[in-house]
Each structure stands twice: as structure tokens, then as C-alpha cells.
Design an enzyme around this catalytic site. Structure first.
Site, mmCIF file in Angstrom:
data_model
loop_
_atom_site.group_PDB
_atom_site.id
_atom_site.type_symbol
_atom_site.label_atom_id
_atom_site.label_comp_id
_atom_site.label_asym_id
_atom_site.label_seq_id
_atom_site.Cartn_x
_atom_site.Cartn_y
_atom_site.Cartn_z
ATOM 1 N N ASP A 188 -10.902 54.957 -59.001
ATOM 2 C CA ASP A 188 -9.653 54.491 -58.421
ATOM 3 C C ASP A 188 -10.115 53.732 -57.191
ATOM 4 O O ASP A 188 -10.548 54.350 -56.212
ATOM 5 C CB ASP A 188 -8.755 55.664 -58.020
ATOM 6 C CG ASP A 188 -7.448 55.165 -57.442
ATOM 7 O OD1 ASP A 188 -7.478 54.170 -56.689
ATOM 8 O OD2 ASP A 188 -6.405 55.748 -57.727
ATOM 9 N N HIS A 189 -10.069 52.414 -57.235
ATOM 10 C CA HIS A 189 -10.763 51.672 -56.172
ATOM 11 C C HIS A 189 -10.162 51.937 -54.786
ATOM 12 O O HIS A 189 -10.806 51.716 -53.774
ATOM 13 C CB HIS A 189 -10.877 50.175 -56.496
ATOM 14 C CG HIS A 189 -9.633 49.377 -56.243
ATOM 15 N ND1 HIS A 189 -8.608 49.296 -57.148
ATOM 16 C CD2 HIS A 189 -9.249 48.624 -55.191
ATOM 17 C CE1 HIS A 189 -7.656 48.525 -56.663
ATOM 18 N NE2 HIS A 189 -8.019 48.102 -55.458
ATOM 19 N N HIS A 251 -3.283 54.902 -57.482
ATOM 20 C CA HIS A 251 -3.466 54.578 -56.065
ATOM 21 C C HIS A 251 -2.511 55.355 -55.145
ATOM 22 O O HIS A 251 -2.931 55.951 -54.163
ATOM 23 C CB HIS A 251 -3.278 53.083 -55.820
ATOM 24 C CG HIS A 251 -4.143 52.206 -56.689
ATOM 25 N ND1 HIS A 251 -5.394 52.571 -57.101
ATOM 26 C CD2 HIS A 251 -3.929 50.971 -57.218
ATOM 27 C CE1 HIS A 251 -5.928 51.603 -57.840
ATOM 28 N NE2 HIS A 251 -5.052 50.621 -57.929
HETATM 29 C C1 BG6 Z 1 -4.977 47.269 -59.256
HETATM 30 C C2 BG6 Z 1 -3.719 46.912 -60.014
HETATM 31 O O1 BG6 Z 1 -5.427 48.545 -59.613
HETATM 32 O O2 BG6 Z 1 -4.702 47.242 -57.865
HETATM 33 C C3 BG6 Z 1 -3.214 45.555 -59.594
HETATM 34 O O3 BG6 Z 1 -4.003 46.902 -61.409
HETATM 35 C C4 BG6 Z 1 -3.040 45.480 -58.091
HETATM 36 O O4 BG6 Z 1 -1.986 45.246 -60.240
HETATM 37 C C5 BG6 Z 1 -4.305 45.975 -57.376
HETATM 38 O O5 BG6 Z 1 -2.775 44.146 -57.736
HETATM 39 C C6 BG6 Z 1 -4.085 46.106 -55.883
HETATM 40 O O6 BG6 Z 1 -5.308 46.371 -55.284
HETATM 41 P P1 BG6 Z 1 -5.613 45.908 -53.782
HETATM 42 O O7 BG6 Z 1 -6.985 46.420 -53.516
HETATM 43 O O8 BG6 Z 1 -5.515 44.411 -53.788
HETATM 44 O O9 BG6 Z 1 -4.557 46.552 -52.936
#
Ligand code: BG6
Length: 500
Positions: A188-189, A251
Site C-alpha cells: 500500500d504505497h 489507503h
Molecule cells: C492509487 C490509486 O493507489 O493511489 C489512484 O489507484 C490514486 O487512483 C493514487 O490516484 C493516489 O496516490 P497519491 O500517492 O498520488 O496520493
């Protein structure tokens, strides 16, 4: 297997040379690989954290030579690294890159990969599956068939992990049949974001938050992850997914876990993951009867975002013109524990909102009895705002005496700009996550039971929406979502932070 649980920065510091590895990148020509993974690996290489005999092997269906793959990778790194791209460093990094053409479902193709990996069984081998999740099972089956998953192997799985609890369990079963749980790195980045880790630092590195971090002190908490972007080129994927699965299941719930969990005994992977799991399991279920009161969903229409015209969701390429997929969600979550009973957590995320911002707002209780009179003399209450992106800052709203004759209180902000305070480039999420996976540190990856507990909470909401004749409510691009979102929080006598 490497059982080092220290963060890579510490682990690397104590090693003469960083550990070598083979990283096998399924989805090697895909958007994530080109936009995030290869630039992140380049940065780690530039920082001296990648061994010179490590290998990064792109895997995809296209018939490309290693040379052609490297040329694509170079173009992507140049574009995404900007001024951080150096020709000299690239030459060194380029030497690590390889490419093997594999069609994920064609068994014979895996023999070529096996040949490339032969003889390097003793070193860390990472299979990064950055493909559609419906290919995870097929890839795992083929990897097992050619016997290239060894005890030093780690499997990294990019989200989404399935589309509901059942499909997630199927994927987990397949991967779990091949390797042990400690070899699985579910990404989960958001957990890799420096700012998200700062939440842990804030809560568990400072004594004064803890006595306040509970019911009786905190009135409510808001977690907002707003995007200005629409679905971009992912209309087809997004239309099958929607904001609840794309953002909330992972997230937002991970942010909620970090905010709400009990202090873990250590920062080791399972100590942290055990505490997060308890939060997920204590989430009060939202069934059909509650879903329409405790959730709001919306879908963007045309509008103006950041002075630019934006088309509506239904006009986006790849989207069904009659789609009922939500691009905005607001949910009132409740955690049934002693610490949090009666404290609502309002979660909100959406595309095509007015700002790209991720923010946590903790509103404290009012003073029990105000000795001052007049407007603002006890209200608004203290509020802690933690902004995670685009910039990282923390503000604490307090009431202070306004200068002058009378005893008049006014809200003022104690503000801390973390970017300014540290003046250092924060690691990108994937830089950290790849570094941690190479070092064998699982703390920032999700365990099977966490993912499944998150789906257990999400699935009934999804089912309730599917059973509802009404679809998502329309909202204009550039607005803060449908009016039902404001109504949801107003029912409890509160308002979203941006509405105050
Ligand atoms: C991803 C989603 O996991 O996270 C995307 O699939 C979203 O739809 C993105 O835009 C948002 O990530 P960040 O790091 O730009 O907030």
C-alpha cells in the site's frame, strides 16, 4: 532468509556494501514500472544503496530486446527524475537492467526466465507483480512450475489485492501455497510515504499526545484524500473498481489504523501489524440499514478544476456511459474500543475535487466550562491539522487573547512546516518500499489478515450500494463532492474542515 528488521537506512549504514538481489519486475513496461518503480530504483542506486551486481529484470509480453527495454527505461527515468537524472549514474544503473519476454499465461515462456535466474539461487530474489490482480494466480502457478521460487525469494504484490474479500483470499491462498507469509510483501504505497510514517513519529515519539489521544479529549477525526485528477488513462480499470475499493479499502483505512492503533511494543513488523489489525477488526460494521446514512457517494460531472475545464466521468474513455461507479466517497467510521467509543472518524476521498490534498484533522473537545464570554471565547475548539501532501505541515489551532483592552479570544495557529524544518528531500514511497523489501523489512507491508479484515468491512458497504436503486449523486468537477457528503457530517452537528 534475511530477518533484519532494521530500516534499510540503518541496515545499509552498517554494511560495507549493500546486499545484492535479482528483482524480477512483472508488468515491466507498465505505467507503474516506468513512472515510479524504475525511477525509485535509480534513486536508490544513485544513493549507493544498490549493489553493482544486482539485477533488475523487466518482464512483459512485448517482444523487446534488453537494449530496447533499457531505452524505454531511460526515457521514463529522464522524464520523471528531471534534474536528478545524471548520465554518468545512468550508465551504471543501465548495466543492472535486463528484459525477458514472458506472456504471463504461457508456461513455456517461464523457461527463459528460469535460464536467466539460474545459478543465483542463494541471493535475494524479488518477484514484483505489478500486473492486473487477476494474473497473480497464473503467474504464481507458473513460477512454481519452473521451480524458480526459492527460500530467498520474496513476492511483492501491488494493490489492488482482489476486488472483495473472496477474491483477495483466493490470491492469498495461491501465493501462500508457494511461499510463507514472511516472504509476501503486499504494497500500500501510502505506508511508504514519509509523511505517513511521520504520523507514527508524532504519536509515539512525543509523550504529550498520548493522554489526549482518546475519547473524552477528541471530538472527531477527519481523514481527507482529495485529488484534482480524474481517472486519466485508467477509465476501464477505474470503472470496475470505484473509489471505495481504489482508495478507502487500502489507503484511507491504513491512515485510520495508524491514527487509531494502540502503541505497539516495538516498531517491528508484526508488533505494528497486530495493532493495526485490532483497529480494523473493531470497526463497527456498516450494513444495508446503515449504509445510506453513514456513507455518501458521488460521481463527477464536467466542471472547472484548477482553472482548467474538466469533462464528466461518464465521458471519460473506457467508462460505461451509464456507469454507477463512484468517484467520491464519504464514510462515517466508528471504532468500538474503549479508546474510541463515541468518536466518529469521517473518511473522504474523491477525484476532480478542488484541491490535491491529503489531510487529517483532529478536533478536540471544547473546554468543559468557559470563563470568558463572547464570540470565539471557547469556540472553535482546538484542532490539530496534519497535512500529508502536497506539502507536509502540522498546525495546532489554539485560542489566544487578541491584543486590546477587552478579554477577547481569537483562534491562532501554531504552525510547523516539516519541509522547511528538515530541508531534505523525503524518500519517495516506492524508494522506501523497494529498499525495505530488499532489506527484508515487512513493517510497511500489509499482512494477509489485515487485507482481509479491511475487505470484511468494505464488502457490506459495496453490497448495500449495489442493492440501492439510487446510484452515486452527481457533483461538479472542482467541488467538494455531492451535498450528501456535507449532510452526512452535519447530521452529527459537525462540518468538513474546508466548510468551516
Ligand atoms: C492509487 C490509486 O493507489 O493511489 C489512484 O489507484 C490514486 O487512483 C493514487 O490516484 C493516489 O496516490 P497519491 O500517492 O498520488 O496520493
Amino acid at each position: 532468509m534475511n530477518t533484519d528488521t532494521r530500516p534499510p537506512s540503518q541496515a545499509a549504514g552498517s554494511r560495507a556494501t549493500p546486499p545484492t538481489f535479482d528483482l524480477i519486475l512483472f508488468g515491466g513496461t507498465g505505467d507503474l514500472a516506468m513512472r515510479k518503480l524504475l525511477p525509485a530504483l535509480y534513486r536508490r542506486f544513485a544513493a549507493g544503496q544498490v549493489a553493482h551486481d544486482a539485477r533488475i529484470i523487466g518482464i512483459a509480453r512485448s517482444a523487446l530486446s534488453a537494449e530496447e527495454y533499457a531505452t524505454r527505461a531511460e526515457a521514463a527515468c529522464r522524464q520523471h527524475l528531471g534534474a536528478d537524472f545524471q548520465d554518468e549514474t545512468w550508465a551504471g544503473f543501465r548495466a543492472l537492467l535486463g528484459y525477458v519476454r514472458v506472456d504471463a499465461t504461457t508456461s513455456t515462456d517461464y523457461q527463459n526466465l528460469a535460464a536467466v535466474l539460474k545459478g543465483r539461487e542463494a541471493i535475494t530474489r524479488l518477484f514484483f507483480l505489478s500486473t492486473a490482480p487477476d494474473l497473480f494466480a497464473a503467474i504464481c502457478k507458473e513460477l512454481a512450475a519452473v521451480d524458480i521460487v526459492c527460500p530467498t525469494s520474496r513476492i511483492m504484490l501491488e494493490k489492488p489485492l482482489g476486488e472483495d474479500g473472496e477474491s483477495a483470499a483466493r490470491i492469498n491462498d495461491t501465493v501462500g501455497a508457494m511461499v510463507s507469509e514472511r516472504q509476501i510483501y503486499r504494497i500500500d504505497h501510502y505506508l511508504g510515504k514519509e509523511t505517513v510514517q511521520n504520523l507514527m513519529a508524532l504519536r509515539f515519539g512525543n509523550a504529550f499526545f498520548e493522554p489526549l489521544w482518546r475519547r473524552g479529549q477528541i471530538r472527531h477525526v477527519q481523514i481527507t484524500v482529495a485529488e484534482q485528477l480524474g481517472v486519466e488513462k485508467r477509465g476501464d480499470f477505474y470503472d470496475r473498481t470505484g473509489a471505495l475499493r481504489d482508495m478507502v479499502q487500502n489507503h484511507l483505512l491504513q491512515l485510520l489504523c495508524i491514527l487509531a492503533m494502540e502503541p505497539p511494543a516495538t516498531n517491528a513488523a508484526d508488533a505494528v501489524r497486530d495493532e493495526k489489525l485490532k483497529v480494523l477488526r473493531a470497526l463497527r460494521p456498516i450494513g444495508e440499514a446503515e449504509a445510506l446514512i453513514k456513507t455518501a457517494r458521488g460521481q463527477y460531472r464536467a466542471g472547472i478544476v484548477g482553472a482548467m475545464k474538466a469533462q464528466g466521468y461518464l465521458e471519460e474513455a473506457g467508462v460505461d456511459p451509464a456507469s454507477r461507479t463512484e468517484t467520491f466517497v464519504a464514510i462515517k467510521a466508528e471504532i468500538d474500543t474503549w479508546r474510541w467509543a463515541g468518536v466518529p472518524f469521517y473518511l473522504r476521498t474523491g477525484k476532480r475535487l478542488p484541491q490535491a490534498v491529503a489531510e487529517i484533522v483532529v478536533t478536540f473537545d471544547q473546554v468543559p466550562h468557559s470563563i470568558f464570554t463572547g464570540r470565539f471565547n471557547s469556540d472553535p475548539p482546538n484542532r490539530l491539522v496534519i497535512r500529508l501532501q502536497p506539502d507536509e505541515f502540522i498546525t495546532l489551532r489554539i485560542l489566544a487573547k487578541a491584543p486590546g483592552e477587552s478579554m477577547r479570544l481569537k483562534p491562532v495557529d501554531l504552525a510547523l512546516d516539516l519541509g522547511e524544518s528538515f530541508k531534505a528531500r523525503p524518500l519517495e514511497a516506492y524508494e522506501r518500499l523497494l529498499g525495505d523489501a530488499i532489506a527484508g523489512n515487512l513493517t510497511l507491508f500489509m499482512r494477509r489478515d489485515e487485507v482481509e479484515a479491511a475487505w470484511n468491512w468494505i464488502d457490506p458497504i459495496r453490497a448495500a450500494w449495489d442493492a440501492d436503486d439510487d446510484g452515486p449523486k452527481a457533483y461538479a468537477s472542482g467541488s467538494w463532492g455531492p451535498s450528501t457528503s456535507s449532510a452526512l457530517i452535519a447530521r452529527d452537528g459537525f462540518a468538513w474542515h474546508d466548510e468551516l
